[in-house]
Design a protein around this motif. Structure first.
Motif, PDB file in Angstrom:
ATOM      1  N   GLY A 156       0.952  -1.287  -0.081  1.00 18.75           N
ATOM      2  CA  GLY A 156      -0.019   0.031  -0.080  1.00 18.75           C
ATOM      3  C   GLY A 156       0.931   1.306   0.041  1.00 18.75           C
ATOM      4  N   HIS A 157       0.210   2.366  -0.228  1.00 20.87           N
ATOM      5  CA  HIS A 157       1.063   3.632  -0.312  1.00 20.87           C
ATOM      6  C   HIS A 157       1.129   4.418   0.942  1.00 20.87           C
ATOM      7  CE1 HIS A 157      -3.297   4.772  -0.043  1.00 20.87           C
ATOM      8  NE2 HIS A 157      -2.649   6.025   0.210  1.00 20.87           N
ATOM      9  N   ASP A 158       0.615   3.802   2.053  1.00 27.36           N
ATOM     10  CA  ASP A 158       0.862   4.365   3.248  1.00 27.36           C
ATOM     11  C   ASP A 158       1.171   3.331   4.366  1.00 27.36           C
ATOM     12  OD1 ASP A 158       1.113   6.558   5.175  1.00 27.36           O
ATOM     13  OD2 ASP A 158      -1.103   6.440   5.744  1.00 27.36           O
ATOM     14  N   PHE A 159       1.702   2.310   4.132  1.00 26.41           N
ATOM     15  CA  PHE A 159       2.016   0.984   5.238  1.00 26.41           C
ATOM     16  C   PHE A 159       2.415   1.667   6.717  1.00 26.41           C
ATOM     17  CE2 PHE A 159       5.372  -1.650   6.653  1.00 26.41           C
ATOM     18  CZ  PHE A 159       4.674  -2.783   7.321  1.00 26.41           C
ATOM     19  N   ARG A 160       1.910   0.933   7.551  1.00 25.16           N
ATOM     20  CA  ARG A 160       2.232   1.437   9.024  1.00 25.16           C
ATOM     21  C   ARG A 160       2.062  -0.233   9.722  1.00 25.16           C
ATOM     22  NH1 ARG A 160      -0.935   6.605  10.411  1.00 25.16           N
ATOM     23  NH2 ARG A 160      -0.804   7.708   8.403  1.00 25.16           N
ATOM     24  N   PRO A 161       3.486  -0.213  10.331  1.00 26.60           N
ATOM     25  CA  PRO A 161       3.928  -1.561  11.015  1.00 26.60           C
ATOM     26  C   PRO A 161       2.745  -1.951  11.781  1.00 26.60           C
ATOM     27  CG  PRO A 161       5.961  -0.364  10.604  1.00 26.60           C
ATOM     28  CD  PRO A 161       4.656   0.553   9.977  1.00 26.60           C
ATOM     29  N   GLU A 162       2.346  -0.911  12.813  1.00 30.03           N
ATOM     30  CA  GLU A 162       1.627  -1.256  13.886  1.00 30.03           C
ATOM     31  C   GLU A 162       0.165  -1.852  13.333  1.00 30.03           C
ATOM     32  OE1 GLU A 162       1.123   3.215  12.863  1.00 30.03           O
ATOM     33  OE2 GLU A 162       2.666   1.736  13.045  1.00 30.03           O
ATOM     34  N   TYR A 163      -0.252  -1.746  12.264  1.00 23.55           N
ATOM     35  CA  TYR A 163      -1.410  -2.548  11.591  1.00 23.55           C
ATOM     36  C   TYR A 163      -1.083  -4.026  11.825  1.00 23.55           C
ATOM     37  CZ  TYR A 163      -4.762   0.963  10.496  1.00 23.55           C
ATOM     38  OH  TYR A 163      -5.781   2.078  10.424  1.00 23.55           O
ATOM     39  N   ARG A 164      -0.016  -4.335  11.317  1.00 25.56           N
ATOM     40  CA  ARG A 164       0.314  -5.905  11.307  1.00 25.56           C
ATOM     41  C   ARG A 164       0.023  -6.600  12.883  1.00 25.56           C
ATOM     42  NH1 ARG A 164       3.878  -7.183   7.314  1.00 25.56           N
ATOM     43  NH2 ARG A 164       3.146  -6.147   5.622  1.00 25.56           N
ATOM     44  N   ALA A 165      -0.358  -5.984  13.845  1.00 22.88           N
ATOM     45  CA  ALA A 165      -0.483  -6.494  15.204  1.00 22.88           C
ATOM     46  C   ALA A 165      -2.124  -6.685  15.038  1.00 22.88           C
ATOM     47  CB  ALA A 165      -0.216  -5.748  16.191  1.00 22.88           C
ATOM     48  N   LEU A 166      -2.929  -5.970  14.135  1.00 25.31           N
ATOM     49  CA  LEU A 166      -4.454  -6.329  14.073  1.00 25.31           C
ATOM     50  C   LEU A 166      -4.633  -7.795  14.024  1.00 25.31           C
ATOM     51  CD1 LEU A 166      -5.357  -2.679  12.982  1.00 25.31           C
ATOM     52  CD2 LEU A 166      -5.090  -3.421  15.216  1.00 25.31           C
ATOM     53  N   ASP A 167      -3.968  -8.552  13.403  1.00 21.86           N
ATOM     54  CA  ASP A 167      -4.438  -9.697  13.168  1.00 21.86           C
ATOM     55  C   ASP A 167      -4.807 -10.620  14.239  1.00 21.86           C
ATOM     56  OD1 ASP A 167      -1.789 -10.373  13.928  1.00 21.86           O
ATOM     57  OD2 ASP A 167      -1.188 -11.542  12.263  1.00 21.86           O
ATOM     58  N   ALA A 168      -4.344 -10.060  15.600  1.00 19.94           N
ATOM     59  CA  ALA A 168      -4.552 -10.815  16.888  1.00 19.94           C
ATOM     60  C   ALA A 168      -5.944 -10.632  17.188  1.00 19.94           C
ATOM     61  CB  ALA A 168      -3.488 -10.250  17.697  1.00 19.94           C
ATOM     62  N   LEU A 169      -6.759  -9.688  16.719  1.00 15.76           N
ATOM     63  CA  LEU A 169      -7.947  -9.476  17.158  1.00 15.76           C
ATOM     64  C   LEU A 169      -8.875 -10.714  17.106  1.00 15.76           C
ATOM     65  CD1 LEU A 169      -8.634  -5.949  15.695  1.00 15.76           C
ATOM     66  CD2 LEU A 169      -8.335  -6.648  17.999  1.00 15.76           C
ATOM     67  N   ARG A 170      -8.670 -11.545  16.028  1.00  9.40           N
ATOM     68  CA  ARG A 170      -9.620 -12.668  15.709  1.00  9.40           C
ATOM     69  C   ARG A 170      -9.434 -13.638  16.692  1.00  9.40           C
ATOM     70  NH1 ARG A 170      -7.027 -15.816  10.428  1.00  9.40           N
ATOM     71  NH2 ARG A 170      -4.868 -15.435  10.730  1.00  9.40           N
ATOM     72  N   GLU A 171      -7.919 -13.786  17.739  1.00  8.24           N
ATOM     73  CA  GLU A 171      -8.184 -14.718  18.546  1.00  8.24           C
ATOM     74  C   GLU A 171      -8.326 -14.191  19.937  1.00  8.24           C
ATOM     75  OE1 GLU A 171      -4.273 -15.019  16.787  1.00  8.24           O
ATOM     76  OE2 GLU A 171      -5.236 -16.477  15.385  1.00  8.24           O
ATOM     77  N   THR A 172      -8.036 -12.844  19.987  1.00  8.97           N
ATOM     78  CA  THR A 172      -8.146 -12.121  21.499  1.00  8.97           C
ATOM     79  C   THR A 172      -9.569 -12.189  21.717  1.00  8.97           C
ATOM     80  OG1 THR A 172      -6.231 -11.028  21.200  1.00  8.97           O
ATOM     81  CG2 THR A 172      -7.714 -10.105  22.812  1.00  8.97           C
ATOM     82  N   PHE A 173     -10.346 -11.769  20.514  1.00  8.23           N
ATOM     83  CA  PHE A 173     -11.817 -11.439  20.635  1.00  8.23           C
ATOM     84  C   PHE A 173     -12.838 -12.336  19.819  1.00  8.23           C
ATOM     85  CE2 PHE A 173      -9.704  -7.656  21.771  1.00  8.23           C
ATOM     86  CZ  PHE A 173     -10.117  -7.468  23.141  1.00  8.23           C
ATOM     87  N   PRO A 174     -12.607 -13.795  20.055  1.00  7.40           N
ATOM     88  CA  PRO A 174     -13.284 -14.602  18.916  1.00  7.40           C
ATOM     89  C   PRO A 174     -14.663 -14.343  18.797  1.00  7.40           C
ATOM     90  CG  PRO A 174     -12.929 -15.640  21.048  1.00  7.40           C
ATOM     91  CD  PRO A 174     -12.074 -14.457  21.029  1.00  7.40           C
ATOM     92  N   GLY A 175     -15.387 -14.318  17.752  1.00 10.40           N
ATOM     93  CA  GLY A 175     -16.626 -14.206  17.533  1.00 10.40           C
ATOM     94  C   GLY A 175     -17.208 -12.682  17.177  1.00 10.40           C
ATOM     95  N   VAL A 176     -16.537 -11.908  17.306  1.00 10.37           N
ATOM     96  CA  VAL A 176     -16.639 -10.458  17.285  1.00 10.37           C
ATOM     97  C   VAL A 176     -16.330 -10.192  15.882  1.00 10.37           C
ATOM     98  CG1 VAL A 176     -16.178  -8.039  17.842  1.00 10.37           C
ATOM     99  CG2 VAL A 176     -16.117  -9.758  19.908  1.00 10.37           C
ATOM    100  N   PRO A 177     -17.503  -9.589  15.002  1.00  9.03           N
ATOM    101  CA  PRO A 177     -17.371  -9.188  13.526  1.00  9.03           C
ATOM    102  C   PRO A 177     -16.201  -8.250  13.408  1.00  9.03           C
ATOM    103  CG  PRO A 177     -19.648  -9.042  14.292  1.00  9.03           C
ATOM    104  CD  PRO A 177     -19.019  -9.467  15.560  1.00  9.03           C
ATOM    105  N   ARG A 178     -15.480  -8.496  12.247  1.00  9.50           N
ATOM    106  CA  ARG A 178     -14.164  -7.440  11.956  1.00  9.50           C
ATOM    107  C   ARG A 178     -14.612  -6.964  10.533  1.00  9.50           C
ATOM    108  NH1 ARG A 178      -9.401 -10.442  11.455  1.00  9.50           N
ATOM    109  NH2 ARG A 178     -10.786 -12.446  11.083  1.00  9.50           N
ATOM    110  N   MET A 179     -14.320  -5.795  10.455  1.00 13.88           N
ATOM    111  CA  MET A 179     -14.504  -5.335   9.097  1.00 13.88           C
ATOM    112  C   MET A 179     -13.196  -4.538   8.840  1.00 13.88           C
ATOM    113  SD  MET A 179     -18.094  -3.292   9.771  1.00 13.88           S
ATOM    114  CE  MET A 179     -18.045  -2.788   8.098  1.00 13.88           C
ATOM    115  N   ALA A 180     -12.757  -4.479   7.442  1.00 12.14           N
ATOM    116  CA  ALA A 180     -11.583  -3.853   6.996  1.00 12.14           C
ATOM    117  C   ALA A 180     -12.033  -2.888   5.862  1.00 12.14           C
ATOM    118  CB  ALA A 180     -10.425  -4.671   6.435  1.00 12.14           C
ATOM    119  N   LEU A 181     -11.797  -1.644   5.947  1.00 15.43           N
ATOM    120  CA  LEU A 181     -12.367  -0.722   5.134  1.00 15.43           C
ATOM    121  C   LEU A 181     -11.269   0.102   4.489  1.00 15.43           C
ATOM    122  CD1 LEU A 181     -14.170  -0.555   8.063  1.00 15.43           C
ATOM    123  CD2 LEU A 181     -15.883   0.132   6.339  1.00 15.43           C
TER     124      LEU A 181
END
Length: 613
Positions: A156-181
């Motif tokens: 992407g044109h505006d890569f931010r490394p801290e976004y990589r940690a967001l993949d942990a949401l599915r394990e930390t908060f299972p069952g909560v809908p996730r949206m990427a926009l």
């Protein structure tokens, strides 16, 4: 309302929420499909252009589902704007970021514990902390919305490394809908978003990236200040953004525009945070201000009535250009995107890529993205068609709303000229930039042509039949065609690509776009026509009422210290001026008027309408 007040009474059915809270009678495009997917508990990837209403896609489900909707955004300015706008709608919203006070942080914690918060905006850095996970452990969460999701991708044109940690949401908060926009992602970036965030099973919603209300105009740089002033004079009394590459150029341009009678403020990372915030607030709250900025400004700015975006320098990629121009006309009304560029931009952008710390693979992608943007600049065809093609979207061309369609560009048979241009690079040893090689082609005796013995070569003066400006265009177009490249490690020297052999051998014919000195006048004429059409939509009587409603909006916004569009956008004022509701019940039928805003502002605007009866 305070954060610990009880939730406002809202229906849980999406269409009812849309009408009662936002005042809109129906969803647009694929909004409803996205909302229904998430309300039902599903994940979603949302690829909508700026202005297509992505925020409603997570705000409405947050109000329909039990719990608090968590919106992850890197943009403190966006958080502040959206929280304020939601509060005006009667929605309990708050933000957690580095700018809030300890008292505000405590209020947010209490509201979460009490279950009275509807939406919470947080930065990705905060989401990654153990403290956030601990804070949310016992909180009912309606959904996670990851905004500006292209930041997760290294492509992407505006890569931010801290976004990589967001993949942990599915394990930390299972069952909560996730949206990427996101509003800006080419096909490669989209695939990376899905993989990085673990959204392989999510429903993907894509709509056209076309912004038909925006007119695109790209001109070759020639006296750029004069060109910019001619463009801005077409937009007197309107808000807009002028982008420059350097901080110094931002300051100089802003000062110069003020001297030309165009109210202007600068914005760049070299300013103090207080000054940046003050200038951004002024831009959001004032109706006729030009903000001159680096790309440090703009992502997430919700101001809907930005009527123009101008670039005095070339952005780094098609995605960056699309995102920055997309800040114009979010309300759907006619707006313009204008850019001036030259070969020096290509050299400067290339140097920035080579001096970067990214690995070679990423640099290769960045070079390709820069060349793709140059191709759009140099095209003789429809710019909208070329722009959308980059995002994998077919367009038939002939949009009728870009400079090359409003006045088609002539082309000329340029094979022999291309051979001369390529030969000049080869004969001078592929060691020099465009300026020196053009001196050789045009037979310009200089200290350098004499020192290197280039004035005695057969190629010296072989291109006297064409002016310097045309040769500059030829080299830009050869670069866009992939026949040459600029070696930034060799101080911008032009080098031949393997594909150039076919031209030398007459196995490939070349057609060049012609110079068009009258392009500015053509675009001005077209722009004036569009402005007249927009004004003609309101009769003289309705125009007078619109201006009175606008003055009332400005006064209310000043009293509340919020941007005017937070009260009502221009589109709603236009509807009020044309439909002229007489009662609160009538006003509630106007698009953009919900229950909360009717209660707060209805009588003020109805009084203005009655006075114009």
């Amino acid at each position: 309302m305070s954060l610990t007040d009880p939730l406002f009474t809202a229906p849980s059915e999406p269409l009812a929420v849309l009408k009662s809270v936002y005042g809109y009678p129906a969803f647009r495009g694929k909004q409803q499909a996205v909302v229904e997917q998430v309300v039902a508990g599903g994940d979603a990837v949302v690829l909508f252009p700026t202005g297509a209403g992505k925020s409603l896609c997570y705000q409405v489900p947050s109000l329909c589902r039990p719990g608090v909707g968590v919106v992850i955004s890197p943009l403190i300015a966006l958080m502040r704007d959206q929280v304020e706008a939601l509060k005006q709608l009667g929605v309990n919203a708050a933000a957690l970021n580095s700018s809030i006070s300890r008292e505000d942080y405590g209020a947010v914690r209490r509201a979460l514990d009490a279950g009275t918060l509807d939406l919470l905006y947080v930065t990705p850095e905060r989401v990654a902390t153990p403290g956030f996970r601990e804070m949310m452990a016992n909180v009912e969460i309606a959904l996670f919305a990851i905004d500006e999701a292209h930041c997760v991708s290294q492509w992407g044109h505006d890569f931010r490394p801290e976004y990589r940690a967001l993949d942990a949401l599915r394990e930390t908060f299972p069952g909560v809908p996730r949206m990427a926009l996101t509003a800006t992602a080419d096909p490669h970036t989209r695939e990376d978003i899905i993989a990085r965030l673990g959204l392989e099973d999510a429903a993907v919603f894509t709509t056209s990236f076309d912004r038909p209300n925006i007119t695109y105009e790209i001109v070759e740089r020639d006296q750029p200040r004069r060109q910019l002033l001619e463009f801005l004079n077409r937009h007197k009394g309107a808000s807009g953004i002028v982008y420059c590459l350097s901080r110094a150029k931002v300051d100089e341009t802003s000062e110069w525009l003020n001297g030309q009678g165009i109210p202007s403020l600068p914005y760049h990372a070299g300013m103090t945070r207080e000054d940046r915030d003050a200038n951004q607030d002024a831009f959001l709250k004032e109706e006729e201000l030009c903000l001159v900025a680096t790309v440090a400004f703009g992502m997430g700015i919700d101001k809907p009535n930005v009527r123009y975006v101008a670039h005095l320098d070339l952005p780094g990629s098609v995605e960056a250009y699309y995102q920055e121009t997309g800040r114009a006309g979010r309300d759907g009304l006619p707006s313009e995107a204008w850019m001036a560029y030259g070969m020096a931009d290509v050299v400067q952008r290339g140097k920035m890529i080579e001096r970067g710390t990214a690995g070679e693979e990423i640099k290769r992608v960045e070079r390709a993205k820069l060349n793709a943007l140059l191709g759009i600049c140099e095209t003789a065809g429809c710019r909208r068609q070329a722009l959308l093609a980059h995002f994998g979207e077919a367009h038939p061309g002939g949009c009728g709303n870009c400079d090359t369609c409003l006045k088609p560009v002539d082309t000329w048979e340029g094979t022999e000229a291309a051979i001369k241009a390529l030969a000049a690079i080869y004969r001078t040893g592929e060691r020099f930039g465009a300026g020196h090689v053009i001196d050789v082609l045009t037979g310009n005796e200089t200290e350098r042509t004499e020192r290197f013995g280039h004035n005695s070569m057969p190629v010296f003066g072989a291109g006297r039949d064409l002016p310097v400006k045309t040769w500059q265009s030829v080299y830009r177009q050869l670069l866009a065609m992939g026949l040459i490249r600029v070696d930034h490690e060799a101080y911008g020297a032009m080098k031949l690509e393997a594909e150039a052999r076919a031209v030398f051998r007459h196995e490939r014919t070349i057609r060049f776009r012609s110079d068009r000195p009258t392009r500015g006048k053509a675009a001005k004429s077209a722009s004036s026509a569009r402005s007249r059409e927009a004004k003609a939509a309101l009769s003289a009587e309705n125009q007078s009422l619109f201006e009175a409603l606008r003055a009332t909006r400005t006064a209310l916004a000043k009293d509340l210290s919020v941007p005017p569009y937070v009260i009502f956008p221009d589109t709603t004022l236009i509807a009020l001026a044309t439909e002229r509701p007489e009662t609160p019940e009538d006003m509630l039928q106007v698009s953009g008027v919900g229950n909360s805003k009717l209660a707060r502002f209805g009588e003020d605007f109805l009084a203005v309408i009655r006075s114009h009866g």
